[in-house]
Scaffold this motif. Sequence first.
Motif, PDB file in Angstrom:
ATOM      1  N   UNK A   4      98.815  36.279  60.341  1.00  0.00           N
ATOM      2  CA  UNK A   4      98.088  36.789  59.027  1.00  0.00           C
ATOM      3  C   UNK A   4      98.813  36.488  57.806  1.00  0.00           C
ATOM      4  N   UNK A   6      99.599  36.965  53.762  1.00  0.00           N
ATOM      5  CA  UNK A   6      99.357  38.082  52.338  1.00  0.00           C
ATOM      6  C   UNK A   6      98.494  37.654  51.484  1.00  0.00           C
ATOM      7  N   UNK A   7      98.419  38.780  50.432  1.00  0.00           N
ATOM      8  CA  UNK A   7      97.137  38.430  49.369  1.00  0.00           C
ATOM      9  C   UNK A   7      97.478  37.231  48.463  1.00  0.00           C
ATOM     10  N   UNK A  10      96.476  33.622  49.990  1.00  0.00           N
ATOM     11  CA  UNK A  10      94.996  32.847  50.311  1.00  0.00           C
ATOM     12  C   UNK A  10      94.223  32.540  49.283  1.00  0.00           C
ATOM     13  N   UNK A  12      91.437  32.456  46.503  1.00  0.00           N
ATOM     14  CA  UNK A  12      90.757  33.835  45.840  1.00  0.00           C
ATOM     15  C   UNK A  12      89.209  33.722  46.364  1.00  0.00           C
ATOM     16  N   UNK A  13      88.693  35.153  46.447  1.00  0.00           N
ATOM     17  CA  UNK A  13      87.000  35.003  46.677  1.00  0.00           C
ATOM     18  C   UNK A  13      86.740  35.133  47.997  1.00  0.00           C
ATOM     19  N   UNK A  14      87.543  35.064  48.877  1.00  0.00           N
ATOM     20  CA  UNK A  14      87.417  34.681  50.262  1.00  0.00           C
ATOM     21  C   UNK A  14      86.667  33.277  50.609  1.00  0.00           C
ATOM     22  N   UNK A  15      86.977  32.400  49.562  1.00  0.00           N
ATOM     23  CA  UNK A  15      86.751  31.155  49.601  1.00  0.00           C
ATOM     24  C   UNK A  15      87.546  30.400  50.874  1.00  0.00           C
ATOM     25  N   UNK A  16      86.660  29.769  51.662  1.00  0.00           N
ATOM     26  CA  UNK A  16      87.502  29.095  52.762  1.00  0.00           C
ATOM     27  C   UNK A  16      87.408  27.497  52.119  1.00  0.00           C
TER      28      UNK A  16
ATOM     29  N   UNK B 100      83.480  39.733  43.351  1.00  0.00           N
ATOM     30  CA  UNK B 100      84.169  39.602  44.647  1.00  0.00           C
ATOM     31  C   UNK B 100      84.474  38.108  45.042  1.00  0.00           C
ATOM     32  N   UNK B 101      83.209  37.243  44.604  1.00  0.00           N
ATOM     33  CA  UNK B 101      83.505  35.754  44.981  1.00  0.00           C
ATOM     34  C   UNK B 101      84.412  35.000  43.739  1.00  0.00           C
ATOM     35  N   UNK B 102      84.714  35.986  42.886  1.00  0.00           N
ATOM     36  CA  UNK B 102      85.544  35.237  41.763  1.00  0.00           C
ATOM     37  C   UNK B 102      84.679  34.249  40.923  1.00  0.00           C
ATOM     38  N   UNK B 211      83.523  26.852  51.648  1.00  0.00           N
ATOM     39  CA  UNK B 211      82.744  27.887  52.344  1.00  0.00           C
ATOM     40  C   UNK B 211      82.815  29.199  51.375  1.00  0.00           C
ATOM     41  N   UNK B 212      81.841  29.279  50.579  1.00  0.00           N
ATOM     42  CA  UNK B 212      81.570  30.480  49.855  1.00  0.00           C
ATOM     43  C   UNK B 212      80.876  31.927  50.300  1.00  0.00           C
ATOM     44  N   UNK B 213      81.515  32.826  50.170  1.00  0.00           N
ATOM     45  CA  UNK B 213      80.760  34.282  50.917  1.00  0.00           C
ATOM     46  C   UNK B 213      80.948  34.206  52.490  1.00  0.00           C
ATOM     47  N   UNK B 214      81.972  34.067  53.072  1.00  0.00           N
ATOM     48  CA  UNK B 214      82.221  34.182  54.416  1.00  0.00           C
ATOM     49  C   UNK B 214      82.263  35.618  54.716  1.00  0.00           C
ATOM     50  N   UNK B 216      84.290  38.639  56.051  1.00  0.00           N
ATOM     51  CA  UNK B 216      85.792  38.925  55.500  1.00  0.00           C
ATOM     52  C   UNK B 216      86.018  40.240  56.277  1.00  0.00           C
ATOM     53  N   UNK B 217      86.542  40.343  57.479  1.00  0.00           N
ATOM     54  CA  UNK B 217      86.725  41.723  58.029  1.00  0.00           C
ATOM     55  C   UNK B 217      87.726  42.346  57.611  1.00  0.00           C
ATOM     56  N   UNK B 219      90.862  42.208  58.721  1.00  0.00           N
ATOM     57  CA  UNK B 219      91.816  41.385  58.659  1.00  0.00           C
ATOM     58  C   UNK B 219      92.251  40.719  57.336  1.00  0.00           C
ATOM     59  N   UNK B 220      91.170  40.423  56.357  1.00  0.00           N
ATOM     60  CA  UNK B 220      91.512  39.861  54.908  1.00  0.00           C
ATOM     61  C   UNK B 220      90.784  40.562  53.985  1.00  0.00           C
ATOM     62  N   UNK B 223      93.192  42.197  51.411  1.00  0.00           N
ATOM     63  CA  UNK B 223      93.875  41.384  50.459  1.00  0.00           C
ATOM     64  C   UNK B 223      93.157  40.481  49.486  1.00  0.00           C
ATOM     65  N   UNK B 224      91.714  40.157  49.772  1.00  0.00           N
ATOM     66  CA  UNK B 224      90.903  39.822  48.659  1.00  0.00           C
ATOM     67  C   UNK B 224      90.854  41.134  47.600  1.00  0.00           C
ATOM     68  N   UNK B 226      92.859  43.145  46.719  1.00  0.00           N
ATOM     69  CA  UNK B 226      93.803  43.153  45.999  1.00  0.00           C
ATOM     70  C   UNK B 226      94.277  41.926  45.125  1.00  0.00           C
ATOM     71  N   UNK B 227      93.600  40.605  45.470  1.00  0.00           N
ATOM     72  CA  UNK B 227      93.723  39.748  44.405  1.00  0.00           C
ATOM     73  C   UNK B 227      92.906  40.102  43.136  1.00  0.00           C
TER      74      UNK B 227
END
Lengths: 110, 392
Positions: A4, A6-7, A10, A12-16, B100-102, B211-214, B216-217, B219-220, B223-224, B226-227
């Motif tokens: 895993x 750290x912040x 990765x 931002x915004x949960x973007x993959x 949250x999606x920045x 991918x936007x808005x997946x 995010x349990x 585990x991450x 961290x998001x 915190x960003x």
Amino acid sequence: MAELKGWKEIPIGGVIDKPATAKEYQTGTWRVIRPVHQPENCIHCMMCWLYCPDQAIVIEVVDGKPKMKGYNYYYCKGCGLCANVCPKTNDKLPEEKRAIVMKPETEFQD
Amino acid sequence: MPEVKNRQAVTGAQAVANAMRQINPDVVAAYPITPQTPVVEYFAQYVADGLADTEMIPVESEHSAMSAVVGAAAAGARAMTATAANGLALMHEIVYIAASSRLPIVMPVANRALSGPINIHCDHSDAMAERDSGWIQLWAENAQEAYDFTIMAIRLAEHEDIRLPVMVNFDGFIISHGVEVVDFLDDEVVKKFVGEPKVKYPLLDVDNPVTHGPLDLYDYYFEHKRQQIEAMKHVYKVFNKVAEEFAKISGRKYNILDAYKVEDAEYVMIALGSTAGTIKYTVDLLREEGHKVGVIKPQIFRPFPKTELQGLLNGRKAVIVLDRSASFGAEAPLYEAVKSSLYELAVKPQLGSYVYGLGGRDIKIEHIRKAFEDAFAGNLIADEERYLGLRE
């Protein structure tokens, strides 16, 4: 499970930010019941492969025909769908005659 | 100071809509709600007249407006909307998702009371309900600031170190419908100032699929968040930089805190929005009588300017905070934030909390004077909430 991050590491915004990262997601850690393939009973009809929601069925093509080779337990979350759709697996058959047997995961723990 | 070529008497709504026309965003999705309605009416007219080439999406609710804007921003468009009160409340779910999606969305909000009972007039309960949503909140005192902040917000939102949506708050009716003189910038100047949209991870870039808005349990997700916390920490530095650049094109220099006659003030009042103007006038009157008074108007409420306030308030005799919204069962939002900021001060001022103006109730010079006089008499109690303009 993959290491895993750290912040700060990765996007931002949960973007993959690249495709097909779901391959790295080990859904196999969810499993409490394990499907076990008994190749001697299998007719290689591919129903399990067709229905598996996790692409956990391992296939090998032999002479142009697909053969069920077992499971990729890294992805198999033990949902039992394969055993449910398998024409060579049902409650009336004794376990040794079934192509797929569902066994508690505890039996495989060391 | 740059020459004023375009000085007009307009409503605040028209000033904001004109800022939007000059920004010329790619997408605006909006649903009309009093007192925001004239903003989108003017803007829709500009689009219909070909004065902006924005894709205007008239949606069927504010929930859809924010959803469409989130989708557009994720695709890589510069996207805006505007709303007020219950419309903002209906957006609530997606307001969090935008932050949250920045996604650097800019949204003017004509502040209005949240029902019920039904009320369409100015107070700040709508914006306060979104204070922890992760949006930057700018607060305008008048139509000029509403115009200026809307333009500056684009730069703030899209800055590489921030990437957060910005809410430009301007008091419903008082600013949105009141007519004031506004100095407009030239279209070309605004165009150059906002520049091209700075796009990050656009969905429409098919060569680099994202991918936007997946999901995010546990585990991450942390961290998001915190960003997001980190991005908020960069806002003041970037705001000052943007304000400096804006001053060059407009001659109007904005600071994080608008401090009026505060240098030698013993008694300082703090308020958001248009009321700060009335307080400034009252401060002038009290100064003529020899009272050392001043007023601080935070231009930004989120992130909260804690350090800046501490610097200005250390050693003052008294600080009076005026809130245009209540927090039921707790202290009023602005007061609570100011009070907690002052906890570590070496010399703590006396503190007083006053709630005023709910549902559009008038705030008058005599009300403000009364609060100052309580402070002069040493009659402030930090744990007591008082009310201005309320019938007993």
